[in-house]
Motif scaffolding. Structure first.
Motif, PDB file in Angstrom:
ATOM      1  N   TYR A 118    -101.566  68.672 106.022  1.00  0.00           N
ATOM      2  CA  TYR A 118    -100.554  68.078 106.898  1.00  0.00           C
ATOM      3  C   TYR A 118     -99.193  68.611 106.475  1.00  0.00           C
ATOM      4  N   LEU A 119     -98.534  69.337 107.362  1.00  0.00           N
ATOM      5  CA  LEU A 119     -97.280  70.004 107.043  1.00  0.00           C
ATOM      6  C   LEU A 119     -96.119  69.021 106.918  1.00  0.00           C
ATOM      7  N   GLN A 120     -95.246  69.323 105.976  1.00  0.00           N
ATOM      8  CA  GLN A 120     -93.958  68.647 105.885  1.00  0.00           C
ATOM      9  C   GLN A 120     -92.899  69.694 105.554  1.00  0.00           C
ATOM     10  N   HIS A 121     -91.648  69.392 105.921  1.00  0.00           N
ATOM     11  CA  HIS A 121     -90.594  70.389 105.785  1.00  0.00           C
ATOM     12  C   HIS A 121     -90.068  70.556 104.366  1.00  0.00           C
ATOM     13  N   SER A 122     -90.106  69.485 103.568  1.00  0.00           N
ATOM     14  CA  SER A 122     -89.443  69.573 102.261  1.00  0.00           C
ATOM     15  C   SER A 122     -90.193  68.747 101.220  1.00  0.00           C
ATOM     16  N   LEU A 219     -72.856  63.585 108.129  1.00  0.00           N
ATOM     17  CA  LEU A 219     -73.115  62.183 107.816  1.00  0.00           C
ATOM     18  C   LEU A 219     -74.463  61.753 108.372  1.00  0.00           C
ATOM     19  N   CYS A 220     -75.473  61.791 107.526  1.00  0.00           N
ATOM     20  CA  CYS A 220     -76.815  61.332 107.887  1.00  0.00           C
ATOM     21  C   CYS A 220     -77.478  60.801 106.618  1.00  0.00           C
ATOM     22  N   GLU A 221     -78.244  59.709 106.754  1.00  0.00           N
ATOM     23  CA  GLU A 221     -78.855  59.097 105.579  1.00  0.00           C
ATOM     24  C   GLU A 221     -79.802  60.046 104.852  1.00  0.00           C
ATOM     25  N   HIS A 222     -80.634  60.774 105.599  1.00  0.00           N
ATOM     26  CA  HIS A 222     -81.598  61.691 104.994  1.00  0.00           C
ATOM     27  C   HIS A 222     -82.217  62.563 106.066  1.00  0.00           C
ATOM     28  N   GLU A 223     -82.719  63.711 105.646  1.00  0.00           N
ATOM     29  CA  GLU A 223     -83.357  64.662 106.552  1.00  0.00           C
ATOM     30  C   GLU A 223     -84.576  65.263 105.861  1.00  0.00           C
ATOM     31  N   SER A 224     -85.688  65.362 106.590  1.00  0.00           N
ATOM     32  CA  SER A 224     -86.823  66.085 106.027  1.00  0.00           C
ATOM     33  C   SER A 224     -86.519  67.574 105.993  1.00  0.00           C
ATOM     34  N   GLY A 245     -79.143  59.543  98.505  1.00  0.00           N
ATOM     35  CA  GLY A 245     -80.269  59.720  97.604  1.00  0.00           C
ATOM     36  C   GLY A 245     -81.527  58.917  97.832  1.00  0.00           C
ATOM     37  N   LEU A 246     -81.554  58.002  98.828  1.00  0.00           N
ATOM     38  CA  LEU A 246     -82.733  57.178  99.045  1.00  0.00           C
ATOM     39  C   LEU A 246     -83.173  57.205 100.501  1.00  0.00           C
ATOM     40  N   TRP A 247     -84.460  56.980 100.724  1.00  0.00           N
ATOM     41  CA  TRP A 247     -85.011  56.829 102.064  1.00  0.00           C
ATOM     42  C   TRP A 247     -84.690  55.409 102.533  1.00  0.00           C
ATOM     43  N   LEU A 248     -83.932  55.273 103.606  1.00  0.00           N
ATOM     44  CA  LEU A 248     -83.398  53.968 104.006  1.00  0.00           C
ATOM     45  C   LEU A 248     -84.011  53.422 105.291  1.00  0.00           C
ATOM     46  N   ALA A 265     -80.365  64.196 102.114  1.00  0.00           N
ATOM     47  CA  ALA A 265     -79.783  64.513 103.420  1.00  0.00           C
ATOM     48  C   ALA A 265     -79.685  66.017 103.621  1.00  0.00           C
ATOM     49  N   VAL A 266     -79.726  66.763 102.519  1.00  0.00           N
ATOM     50  CA  VAL A 266     -79.620  68.230 102.573  1.00  0.00           C
ATOM     51  C   VAL A 266     -80.693  68.833 101.656  1.00  0.00           C
ATOM     52  N   PRO A 267     -81.952  68.802 102.080  1.00  0.00           N
ATOM     53  CA  PRO A 267     -83.041  69.240 101.199  1.00  0.00           C
ATOM     54  C   PRO A 267     -83.036  70.725 100.881  1.00  0.00           C
TER      55      PRO A 267
END
Length: 327
Positions: A118-122, A219-224, A245-248, A265-267
């Motif tokens: 199962y693919l994931q980006h980061s 400005l974004c909480e997190h990004e894959s 730094g956290l998944w919210l 947010a910037v993997p």
């Protein structure tokens, strides 16, 4: 029999939102607007197709499952579980990115279908799936950025700071405690700036904004992965990113996530791309040095994209995954 590469991508069927039949009206209004918005999951699929074409690799899209041959290679990318509905072949499947929001939404995926990976980006998002489905069940595959489309443009215009807003949760609170103080700081320091909000633009508009930007506050909480900030980097626009730094996600308790989950947010990012901050206090402390480096052209964000995230490099990684799965 020649091996074939089969790609699958199917959007969920449009459904009524408010009243019976309004899906047709919404589709018609969208057509009249002339603005075609392509979601991030569809762009992942389209960029994979572009990469395969650049490398001269043939593929078939959404071939009926009944026409699958025994030695075909299968890639099924999201949106939603309908992508695999009706699949009844023994061929192993490379699946992802958005078949579900969280693995607890589909805990039997690997039993229901012959999923090989199962693919994931980061790394941070892959770690979640590996924890649920088992070690090494998820492989990391970053989608490529079209660096021919997203490239610096010569312009005589006075460039400004672009503030990119993509608050996923607690929007009002984040606007009050983060966005407003940032805009106030920029205004007080006489730094010309503009605002753009996720979901309220088409690619052509975003590209034009980036053409006139010397840097971007993201400005974004997190990004894959984070296509928007990487497209900016491809246009050689340095990034100053909120990276708390956290998944919210508000659904974490419902998904059984009882412990804090590290996220970014910037993997895909390093010191050549710009800088990050955790809160408004750190923003105010670190931004002057960031801005000085922007003015001195000290950052090289496009080089980072060219070194790590081109269409060709992304496709080469996918070919590695195909080889690992099928050989």
């Amino acid at each position: 029999m020649q091996e074939r590469l089969l790609l699958y991508f199917k959007k969920p069927k449009l459904t009524d939102r408010w009243i019976y039949g309004d899906r047709y009206l919404r589709r018609f209004i969208k057509f009249l607007s002339g603005k075609k918005k392509i979601g991030s999951l569809e762009r992942v699929f389209l960029n994979l197709c572009k990469g395969l074409e650049l490398l001269g690799i043939p593929y078939h899209k959404n071939l009926p499952f009944s026409q699958i041959r025994s030695n075909d290679r299968i890639i099924a990318l999201g949106m939603g579980p309908q992508v695999l509905a009706g699949y009844n072949q023994p061929n192993k499947i490379i699946a992802g990115i958005g078949l579900m929001t969280h693995p607890s939404n589909w805990p039997t995926l690997f039993k229901d279908y012959p999923i090989a990976t199962y693919l994931q980006h980061s790394e941070w998002s892959a770690a979640i799936y590996n924890r649920w489905y088992g070690p090494n069940s998820s492989k990391i595959w970053p989608v490529g950025i079209d660096t021919a489309y997203w490239q610096p443009q010569n312009t005589a215009a006075q460039k400004t700071i672009l503030v990119y807003v993509k608050f996923l949760w607690d929007r009002e609170l984040n606007e009050e405690n983060l966005l407003k103080p940032i805009l106030k700081f920029l205004t007080q320091n006489k730094i010309d700036h503009r605002l753009i909000t996720y979901g309220n633009y088409i690619l052509e508009e975003y590209k034009e904004q980036l053409t006139n930007s010397k840097a971007m506050i993201f400005l974004c909480e997190h990004e894959s992965q984070g296509l928007a900030y990487q497209e900016a980097m491809a246009m050689d626009v340095p990034i100053f990113a909120w990276n708390q730094g956290l998944w919210l996600d508000k659904n974490l308790p419902a998904w059984g996530e009882t412990e804090p989950v590290a996220a970014s947010a910037v993997p895909y990012f390093d010191e050549t791309c710009g800088d990050t901050f955790k809160n408004i206090e750190e923003f105010e402390r670190k931004f002057p040095a960031f801005y000085t480096n922007v003015e001195a052209h000290a950052f090289q964000p496009r080089k980072y994209i060219l070194d790590h995230l081109t269409l060709e490099k992304s496709t080469a990684r996918m070919l590695e995954i195909i080889k690992e799965v099928y050989q």
